[in-house]
Scaffold this active site. Sequence first.
Site, PDB file in Angstrom:
ATOM      1  CD  GLN A  67      -4.554 -14.143  27.299  1.00 21.61           C
ATOM      2  OE1 GLN A  67      -3.822 -15.291  27.619  1.00 21.61           O
ATOM      3  NE2 GLN A  67      -6.157 -13.700  26.790  1.00 21.61           N
ATOM      4  CG  HIS A  79      -2.452 -11.887  11.487  1.00 23.45           C
ATOM      5  ND1 HIS A  79      -1.309 -10.981  12.206  1.00 23.45           N
ATOM      6  CD2 HIS A  79      -2.940 -13.495  12.057  1.00 23.45           C
ATOM      7  CE1 HIS A  79      -2.095 -11.050  12.944  1.00 23.45           C
ATOM      8  NE2 HIS A  79      -2.909 -12.371  13.523  1.00 23.45           N
ATOM      9  CG  ASP A 112      -4.566 -10.967  16.766  1.00 23.91           C
ATOM     10  OD1 ASP A 112      -4.427 -12.124  17.599  1.00 23.91           O
ATOM     11  OD2 ASP A 112      -4.840 -11.298  15.429  1.00 23.91           O
ATOM     12  CD  GLU A 118      -9.282 -13.957  22.043  1.00 23.79           C
ATOM     13  OE1 GLU A 118      -9.083 -14.836  23.145  1.00 23.79           O
ATOM     14  OE2 GLU A 118      -9.116 -14.348  21.128  1.00 23.79           O
ATOM     15  CG  ASP A 121     -12.014 -22.820  26.158  1.00 22.40           C
ATOM     16  OD1 ASP A 121     -11.553 -23.470  27.230  1.00 22.40           O
ATOM     17  OD2 ASP A 121     -11.733 -23.502  25.366  1.00 22.40           O
ATOM     18  N   GLY A 122     -13.081 -21.884  22.526  1.00 24.34           N
ATOM     19  CA  GLY A 122     -12.897 -22.498  21.429  1.00 24.34           C
ATOM     20  C   GLY A 122     -13.338 -24.678  22.015  1.00 24.34           C
ATOM     21  CG  ASP A 132      -4.232 -16.492  15.489  1.00 22.80           C
ATOM     22  OD1 ASP A 132      -4.604 -15.621  14.890  1.00 22.80           O
ATOM     23  OD2 ASP A 132      -3.506 -16.464  16.083  1.00 22.80           O
ATOM     24  CG  ASP A 136       3.531 -19.825  22.909  1.00 27.03           C
ATOM     25  OD1 ASP A 136       3.978 -18.501  23.527  1.00 27.03           O
ATOM     26  OD2 ASP A 136       3.607 -19.541  21.880  1.00 27.03           O
ATOM     27  N   PRO A 142      -4.731 -21.238  29.072  1.00 30.15           N
ATOM     28  CG  PRO A 142      -5.775 -19.566  28.019  1.00 30.15           C
ATOM     29  CD  PRO A 142      -4.665 -19.758  28.982  1.00 30.15           C
TER      30      PRO A 142
HETATM   31  N1  SAM Z   1      -0.350 -15.299  16.791  1.00 32.67           N
HETATM   32  C1  SAM Z   1      -0.610 -15.680  18.205  1.00 32.67           C
HETATM   33  C2  SAM Z   1       0.509 -16.464  18.364  1.00 32.67           C
HETATM   34  O1  SAM Z   1       1.073 -17.376  17.933  1.00 32.67           O
HETATM   35  O2  SAM Z   1       1.039 -16.638  19.835  1.00 32.67           O
HETATM   36  C3  SAM Z   1      -1.207 -15.612  18.281  1.00 32.67           C
HETATM   37  C4  SAM Z   1      -2.631 -14.668  18.637  1.00 32.67           C
HETATM   38  S1  SAM Z   1      -4.137 -14.771  19.458  1.00 32.67           S
HETATM   39  C5  SAM Z   1      -3.755 -13.233  20.520  1.00 32.67           C
HETATM   40  C6  SAM Z   1      -4.399 -15.439  19.920  1.00 32.67           C
HETATM   41  C7  SAM Z   1      -5.802 -16.228  21.172  1.00 32.67           C
HETATM   42  O3  SAM Z   1      -5.879 -17.054  21.599  1.00 32.67           O
HETATM   43  C8  SAM Z   1      -5.054 -14.698  22.549  1.00 32.67           C
HETATM   44  O4  SAM Z   1      -5.989 -13.529  22.205  1.00 32.67           O
HETATM   45  C9  SAM Z   1      -5.733 -15.419  23.391  1.00 32.67           C
HETATM   46  O5  SAM Z   1      -7.050 -15.358  24.736  1.00 32.67           O
HETATM   47  C10 SAM Z   1      -6.562 -16.887  22.720  1.00 32.67           C
HETATM   48  N2  SAM Z   1      -6.908 -18.174  23.554  1.00 32.67           N
HETATM   49  C11 SAM Z   1      -5.727 -18.920  23.717  1.00 32.67           C
HETATM   50  N3  SAM Z   1      -6.786 -19.926  24.694  1.00 32.67           N
HETATM   51  C12 SAM Z   1      -7.771 -19.947  24.033  1.00 32.67           C
HETATM   52  C13 SAM Z   1      -9.085 -21.439  23.950  1.00 32.67           C
HETATM   53  N4  SAM Z   1      -8.912 -22.112  24.300  1.00 32.67           N
HETATM   54  N5  SAM Z   1     -10.635 -20.423  23.282  1.00 32.67           N
HETATM   55  C14 SAM Z   1     -10.130 -19.374  22.164  1.00 32.67           C
HETATM   56  N6  SAM Z   1      -9.032 -18.311  22.570  1.00 32.67           N
HETATM   57  C15 SAM Z   1      -8.074 -18.967  22.790  1.00 32.67           C
END
Ligand code: SAM
Length: 284
Positions: A33, A64, A88, A108, A139-140, A157, A160, A164
């Site tokens: 991203q 949070h 974060d 993450e 990847d989760g 967390d 959108d 990913p």
């Molecule tokens: N508070 C924020 C929101 O609601 O938009 C979320 C913050 S946090 C930074 C979101 C994180 O999810 C990002 O760092 C992103 O890289 C991670 N992410 C997205 N898809 C993911 C996946 N499939 N597995 C693990 N992490 C993922």
Amino acid sequence: MLNKTGWFYEEINGLRLGFLVEGILYQGHSSYQEIYVLKFKKLGRALILDQCIQLTERDEFIYHELIVHPALFTHPCPQKVLVIGGGDGGSVREVLKHEMVEVVDLVEIDAEVIKVAEKYFPSVSNRLKDKRVNIHISDGRWYIKKNRFKYDIVIIDSTDPVGPAKVLYEKGFQQDLVEVLNEDGIMVIQSESPYLHEQFIKGLCDFLKGIYPIVRIYVYATPSYPGGMWSFILGSFKYDPLMVDEALIETRWKGMHTKYYNPKVHKGVFLSVPQFMLKEEESE
Ligand code: SAM
């Protein structure tokens, strides 16, 4: 979108939310991203992924504290916690406020987000180096398939439900997630804007009701997310957040430094769900 007049706009479904920018502290691209760190006039530093605001220094505590504490105070003894996304560090910071937590696995997908958060958001990421925290860059979806550890709480967390993160909102992933939750486990997921994503939220609630006997949605006001109101969905196999003894929450919460969450807010967020988000049978 950052424009020439020094404003950053987040646009979604015909709605535009603007912030006056005082400085560009970081801009880059990871393999997943586009990443920006901007300094907003009113809300301080902001982390922006693919043109979507993730957090601002001024109001991140609300998001949070609310994605973490309702679930952890609902569970009588949360010891093992999985955070998917959350690079974060804000959710981990709040989870570690619970002394009974023994281990937090942070999964993450993007290592760059963690690096940027540690450099530009020390007040958010400052507990990522705690000895109870294990960081997995994965990847989760794949982490839960290959991992056989069982958790009391799983916190999604994520960004959108596009790119990913899309898979984290899909049936397959949510059904697989059951395999890593204890029989009395709790899952909580950030579930977008009640105004802008009403049908998406209702759909997500519906299929989570096929997995968890207890499903509760809760909302809160936030100045930095489009539509000004955001939501979470909590799914639970055994413990109902509305049935938790307030005195017990009071005892566990005493001495814990929170700026938004407290025992009354715990009940309030689940009791004050707007009518339009409740199905007929729920509203009775
Ligand atoms: N508070 C924020 C929101 O609601 O938009 C979320 C913050 S946090 C930074 C979101 C994180 O999810 C990002 O760092 C992103 O890289 C991670 N992410 C997205 N898809 C993911 C996946 N499939 N597995 C693990 N992490 C993922």
